[in-house]
Motif scaffolding. Structure first.
Motif, mmCIF file in Angstrom:
data_model
loop_
_atom_site.group_PDB
_atom_site.id
_atom_site.type_symbol
_atom_site.label_atom_id
_atom_site.label_comp_id
_atom_site.label_asym_id
_atom_site.label_seq_id
_atom_site.Cartn_x
_atom_site.Cartn_y
_atom_site.Cartn_z
ATOM 1 N N ARG A 118 0.854 -1.193 0.000
ATOM 2 C CA ARG A 118 0.000 0.000 0.000
ATOM 3 C C ARG A 118 0.889 1.242 0.000
ATOM 4 N NH1 ARG A 118 -4.698 -2.883 1.820
ATOM 5 N NH2 ARG A 118 -6.015 -1.108 1.237
ATOM 6 N N SER A 119 0.291 2.399 -0.222
ATOM 7 C CA SER A 119 1.091 3.630 -0.284
ATOM 8 C C SER A 119 0.346 4.793 0.348
ATOM 9 C CB SER A 119 1.435 3.965 -1.741
ATOM 10 O OG SER A 119 0.253 4.108 -2.506
ATOM 11 N N ALA A 120 1.118 5.813 0.762
ATOM 12 C CA ALA A 120 0.536 7.003 1.395
ATOM 13 C C ALA A 120 -0.446 7.675 0.446
ATOM 14 C CB ALA A 120 1.632 7.971 1.790
ATOM 15 N N GLY A 121 -1.568 8.129 1.026
ATOM 16 C CA GLY A 121 -2.588 8.802 0.237
ATOM 17 C C GLY A 121 -3.653 7.875 -0.294
ATOM 18 N N GLU A 122 -3.413 6.563 -0.231
ATOM 19 C CA GLU A 122 -4.382 5.601 -0.743
ATOM 20 C C GLU A 122 -5.623 5.604 0.153
ATOM 21 O OE1 GLU A 122 -4.728 0.763 -1.373
ATOM 22 O OE2 GLU A 122 -2.740 1.708 -1.346
ATOM 23 N N ALA A 123 -6.795 5.611 -0.471
ATOM 24 C CA ALA A 123 -8.056 5.642 0.270
ATOM 25 C C ALA A 123 -8.504 4.240 0.650
ATOM 26 C CB ALA A 123 -9.131 6.321 -0.557
ATOM 27 N N ILE A 124 -8.987 4.107 1.884
ATOM 28 C CA ILE A 124 -9.516 2.834 2.364
ATOM 29 C C ILE A 124 -10.946 3.072 2.833
ATOM 30 C CG2 ILE A 124 -9.289 1.009 4.100
ATOM 31 C CD1 ILE A 124 -6.292 1.626 4.172
ATOM 32 N N GLN A 125 -11.866 2.334 2.261
ATOM 33 C CA GLN A 125 -13.272 2.461 2.632
ATOM 34 C C GLN A 125 -13.557 1.589 3.855
ATOM 35 O OE1 GLN A 125 -15.605 4.511 1.282
ATOM 36 N NE2 GLN A 125 -16.996 3.821 2.899
ATOM 37 N N ILE A 126 -14.133 2.198 4.875
ATOM 38 C CA ILE A 126 -14.449 1.477 6.111
ATOM 39 C C ILE A 126 -15.949 1.197 6.133
ATOM 40 C CG2 ILE A 126 -14.418 1.572 8.626
ATOM 41 C CD1 ILE A 126 -12.078 3.558 8.350
ATOM 42 N N GLY A 127 -16.287 -0.042 6.424
ATOM 43 C CA GLY A 127 -17.687 -0.450 6.359
ATOM 44 C C GLY A 127 -18.446 -0.300 7.645
ATOM 45 N N CYS A 128 -19.456 -1.115 7.824
ATOM 46 C CA CYS A 128 -20.429 -1.164 8.921
ATOM 47 C C CYS A 128 -20.969 0.228 9.255
ATOM 48 C CB CYS A 128 -19.874 -1.919 10.132
ATOM 49 S SG CYS A 128 -18.602 -1.077 11.061
ATOM 50 N N TRP A 129 -21.224 0.516 10.527
ATOM 51 C CA TRP A 129 -21.870 1.781 10.886
ATOM 52 C C TRP A 129 -21.000 2.985 10.590
ATOM 53 C CZ3 TRP A 129 -19.901 5.372 14.266
ATOM 54 C CH2 TRP A 129 -18.864 4.953 15.099
ATOM 55 N N ILE A 130 -19.684 2.779 10.475
ATOM 56 C CA ILE A 130 -18.775 3.917 10.257
ATOM 57 C C ILE A 130 -18.996 4.514 8.873
ATOM 58 C CG2 ILE A 130 -16.364 4.660 10.142
ATOM 59 C CD1 ILE A 130 -15.700 2.471 12.180
ATOM 60 N N GLY A 131 -18.866 3.708 7.820
ATOM 61 C CA GLY A 131 -19.171 4.161 6.472
ATOM 62 C C GLY A 131 -18.385 5.378 6.023
ATOM 63 N N GLU A 132 -17.107 5.439 6.377
ATOM 64 C CA GLU A 132 -16.275 6.576 5.979
ATOM 65 C C GLU A 132 -15.024 6.088 5.262
ATOM 66 O OE1 GLU A 132 -15.637 9.886 8.637
ATOM 67 O OE2 GLU A 132 -17.126 9.089 10.050
ATOM 68 N N THR A 133 -14.325 7.042 4.648
ATOM 69 C CA THR A 133 -13.069 6.733 3.955
ATOM 70 C C THR A 133 -11.909 7.346 4.726
ATOM 71 O OG1 THR A 133 -14.143 6.690 1.793
ATOM 72 C CG2 THR A 133 -11.774 7.014 1.810
ATOM 73 N N VAL A 134 -10.844 6.597 4.885
ATOM 74 C CA VAL A 134 -9.634 7.119 5.510
ATOM 75 C C VAL A 134 -8.475 6.949 4.547
ATOM 76 C CG1 VAL A 134 -8.974 4.941 6.645
ATOM 77 C CG2 VAL A 134 -8.261 7.144 7.634
ATOM 78 N N ARG A 135 -7.554 7.886 4.574
ATOM 79 C CA ARG A 135 -6.384 7.806 3.697
ATOM 80 C C ARG A 135 -5.143 7.404 4.507
ATOM 81 N NH1 ARG A 135 -7.222 9.517 -1.357
ATOM 82 N NH2 ARG A 135 -9.166 10.661 -1.735
ATOM 83 N N ILE A 136 -4.315 6.576 3.899
ATOM 84 C CA ILE A 136 -3.063 6.177 4.553
ATOM 85 C C ILE A 136 -2.197 7.426 4.684
ATOM 86 C CG2 ILE A 136 -0.983 4.763 4.370
ATOM 87 C CD1 ILE A 136 -2.608 2.751 2.745
ATOM 88 N N PRO A 137 -1.772 7.763 5.918
ATOM 89 C CA PRO A 137 -1.006 9.011 6.093
ATOM 90 C C PRO A 137 0.453 8.878 5.636
ATOM 91 C CG PRO A 137 -1.197 7.835 8.166
ATOM 92 C CD PRO A 137 -2.007 7.056 7.167
ATOM 93 N N GLN A 138 1.040 10.060 5.432
ATOM 94 C CA GLN A 138 2.498 10.091 5.186
ATOM 95 C C GLN A 138 3.216 9.702 6.475
ATOM 96 O OE1 GLN A 138 4.177 10.728 2.426
ATOM 97 N NE2 GLN A 138 2.573 11.518 1.059
ATOM 98 N N MET A 139 4.259 8.896 6.397
ATOM 99 C CA MET A 139 4.980 8.453 7.601
ATOM 100 C C MET A 139 6.466 8.751 7.487
ATOM 101 S SD MET A 139 3.153 4.860 8.489
ATOM 102 C CE MET A 139 1.398 4.650 8.327
#
Length: 458
Positions: free
Chosen positions: A437-458
């Motif tokens: 995976r790489s920084a900035g890549e979006a990950i869709q989170i399911g269930c009640w959360i239903g939001e997208t998080v991006r892999i941060p720069q490290m």
């Protein structure tokens, strides 16, 4: 005779020239004085600026702006009290003259607040006179009376007068409510300005220098107002505990039980301090709801239902209270209470809905962000479809926790600790690499959360 005539004509012409020079002298005098003031050569600028104000009072707003700087410097460096007081009086005259001549470019609340602060800082006047000076700033232009320091002094003077028997305890509560409401209004404005900039940062977008400055000043203001709130609560101290509040309202209840304003005040104060177990609280709440059903009375009945274990009835009253409430800060408090009820029952989706409503009503409510972060973190194992994505949920929890600390400095320490803890549970740099995976890549989170998080720069 001819010589005398020539002399008369010459004198008339010279006199006319002097008058003409005087009438055109304002730009010259002002330009020279402004140059000295710009160069911080305040001693040289002082008298010329006074002359410009005296002879050409409406020449330019800059005259008053530069005179303010000059006189502030002279006040700071005055060696004798008499001289210092003379400069103080001159500065007050400059502010008042500016307000008179340039009302559209001068705020009453700021001018009157600055005058009150100048007198307060230099101990000019009695406590009553100083309090009245701040009260003038608030009553005539509360919108522009925004100084954190001034708002604290306004309340502090009332407390000191109550301590010496010049004011009643109820007067202290009235000014506390007034000042606290104003501070929360300013906090909300600052947090509202800050929110889109934080979102832009979190999305990895570059901020302009203007936006960096906006963030800096919004965070400074939030810190200042938070310090004042803490100082207000410390100053109020034991005056506002149940041991004082209950006798205060109990002695007047029979006489005032038909007075809606008095019942609303008593209800709000007792509720805010959780003096809900005393029979007086039920008497006040019931009387108020019968006379005029309101947000306060509905909320209080919700508290009573909750204390009796009837959670469903409590939520019914709380929702009624939220619909009736017009004050954003109080509405946020009600939504937060409803959200907490749902959170305790494990209904995280419903809880988030109400925490978000609380934030919408009061953007500086960092605790609501922190509660959402906590629920997201608790759901990591349930809302990810792979081991990597399960742990990625903690990045989203960390984002919410970090935002909590930025909009509400009073909880920044706890919020930052929570954010650091959540980041520690999320995938680390080596794990991101190993997973391809790489920084900035979006990950869709399911269930009640239903939001997208991006892999941060490290």
């Amino acid at each position: 005779m001819k010589t005398k005539f020539i002399a008369l004509v010459t004198g008339a012409l010279l006199g006319s020239g002097v008058l003409s020079a005087q009438s055109n002298d304002c730009p010259t005098m002002a330009a020279l004085a402004y140059d000295d003031a710009k160069a911080k050569n305040y001693d040289a600028a002082y008298q010329p600026l006074l002359e410009v104000m005296e002879n050409c009072p409406d020449y330019s707003l800059a005259t008053y702006q530069y005179l303010e700087r000059v006189l502030q410097d002279k006040i700071d460096n005055a060696s004798a009290d008499a001289q210092k007081n003379e400069y103080i009086n001159e500065l007050i005259s400059v502010w008042e003259k500016r307000l008179e001549l340039y009302p559209e470019k001068t705020s009453k609340g700021k001018v009157y607040g600055d005058i009150a602060q100048l007198k307060y800082d230099n101990e000019i006047g009695t406590k009553e006179e100083l309090y009245n000076a701040y009260d003038r700033a608030y009553t005539e232009d509360s919108e522009n009376f925004t100084s954190a320091k001034g708002l604290y002094a306004y309340f502090d003077l009332m407390v000191e007068m109550q301590d010496t028997g010049e004011r009643e305890l109820q007067d202290v509560f009235d000014i506390y409510d007034r000042v606290m409401a104003k501070i929360e209004e300013e906090e909300n404005d600052a947090a509202e300005d800050l929110a889109p900039l934080i979102e832009k940062q979190e999305a990895g977008e570059e901020l302009t220098s203007k936006e960096d400055t906006q963030i800096k000043y919004a965070e400074i203001n939030l810190n200042n107002y938070n310090m004042v709130k803490n100082a207000l609560n410390a100053k109020l101290g034991a005056r506002a505990d149940c041991d004082n509040l209950i006798p205060l309202y109990e002695k007047d209840f029979e006489e005032r039980k038909s007075d809606v304003d008095w019942l609303q005040n008593a209800n709000a104060r007792l509720s805010a301090k959780d003096c809900t177990e005393d029979p007086l609280f039920f008497q006040v709440s019931e009387a108020l709801h019968q006379l005029e059903p309101s947000a306060n009375s509905a909320f209080s009945l919700g508290q009573l239902a909750e204390a009796d274990g009837d959670r469903a009835k409590a939520l019914e009253y709380y929702n009624e209270a939220a619909e009736l409430e017009e004050d954003p800060s109080d509405q946020a408090r009600i939504y937060y209470r409803i959200a907490s009820n749902y959170k305790e029952r494990g209904s995280f989706g419903q809880a988030r809905t109400y925490y978000r409503r609380a934030i919408q009503a009061r953007p500086s409510m960092g605790t609501a962000y922190l509660q959402i972060a906590n629920m997201i973190a608790q759901s990591a194992n349930n809302c990810g479809d792979t081991p990597f994505n399960k742990r990625a949920v903690y990045w989203l929890a960390a984002d919410y926790a970090a935002r909590a600390g930025r909009v509400d400095p009073s909880i920044s320490s706890n919020a930052n600790q929570a954010a650091a803890s959540y980041r520690g549970r999320a995938p680390q740099k080596s794990e991101v690499f190993q997973a391809g995976r790489s920084a900035g890549e979006a990950i869709q989170i399911g269930c009640w959360i239903g939001e997208t998080v991006r892999i941060p720069q490290m």
